[in-house]
Motif scaffolding. Sequence first.
Motif, PDB file in Angstrom:
ATOM      1  N   THR A 116      33.905  39.317  39.282  1.00 20.38           N
ATOM      2  CA  THR A 116      35.121  40.141  38.788  1.00 20.38           C
ATOM      3  C   THR A 116      36.132  40.122  39.754  1.00 20.38           C
ATOM      4  O   THR A 116      37.233  40.278  39.736  1.00 20.38           O
ATOM      5  CB  THR A 116      34.545  41.545  38.843  1.00 20.38           C
ATOM      6  N   VAL A 117      35.721  39.971  41.117  1.00 23.65           N
ATOM      7  CA  VAL A 117      36.695  39.934  42.313  1.00 23.65           C
ATOM      8  C   VAL A 117      37.884  38.726  41.802  1.00 23.65           C
ATOM      9  O   VAL A 117      38.828  38.795  42.289  1.00 23.65           O
ATOM     10  CB  VAL A 117      35.888  39.515  43.590  1.00 23.65           C
ATOM     11  N   GLU A 118      37.100  37.526  41.418  1.00 27.14           N
ATOM     12  CA  GLU A 118      38.249  36.522  41.330  1.00 27.14           C
ATOM     13  C   GLU A 118      39.067  36.932  39.836  1.00 27.14           C
ATOM     14  O   GLU A 118      40.258  36.318  40.140  1.00 27.14           O
ATOM     15  CB  GLU A 118      37.408  35.150  40.638  1.00 27.14           C
ATOM     16  N   THR A 119      38.756  37.768  39.146  1.00 26.07           N
ATOM     17  CA  THR A 119      39.580  38.124  38.096  1.00 26.07           C
ATOM     18  C   THR A 119      40.485  38.913  38.585  1.00 26.07           C
ATOM     19  O   THR A 119      41.715  39.082  38.065  1.00 26.07           O
ATOM     20  CB  THR A 119      38.488  38.961  36.689  1.00 26.07           C
ATOM     21  N   VAL A 120      40.145  39.977  39.682  1.00 27.29           N
ATOM     22  CA  VAL A 120      41.159  40.698  40.092  1.00 27.29           C
ATOM     23  C   VAL A 120      42.246  39.965  40.894  1.00 27.29           C
ATOM     24  O   VAL A 120      43.484  40.311  40.910  1.00 27.29           O
ATOM     25  CB  VAL A 120      40.422  41.570  41.194  1.00 27.29           C
TER      26      VAL A 120
END
Length: 157
Positions: A116-120
């Motif tokens: 999810t961090v990469e998506t953010v």
Amino acid sequence: MTRFLDTTRERFLLAIAATLPAERFLELHFFPPIRQGGVESGVAVIAAYPEVVPEPILADAPPPPELFEDDGPNEEDEKPRRYTVYSAKYRLVLKGPDRGKWECSVTAEADAPLVTVETVVRGVMRRSGDTDEPERMSGDEARDFVLAATTNSLRSV
């Protein structure tokens, strides 16, 4: 390998480490700063290990139920590990009567799996219209840098 940071990025990293213990860093993503109207501002997205708060030891408490369970599969084992996602922002006044004024904030935004961090990070890039990739720094690199910077500042005292 030692990474060299410009003075503002160094100051930003040290300000983040003053708020969030460096030993919790997993990875940091620094976006290119924006200079507008005599003010520079910057943003970072940080993935951190969750804060571990030890449970109090109670002498009269019954033993935890997991001591009596078999060692079979646990549904928690199937879930991806979750990390705390922080946003960090700084504002540095470059011109005018408030020249040199520094403001920095670090805010816990979510509890999420690492993917999810990469998506953010991609979402921040898209909203800012920035085509440059943010600078990624691993937790180990950040800890090494913070340790070196604090050791150097202690030597100069």
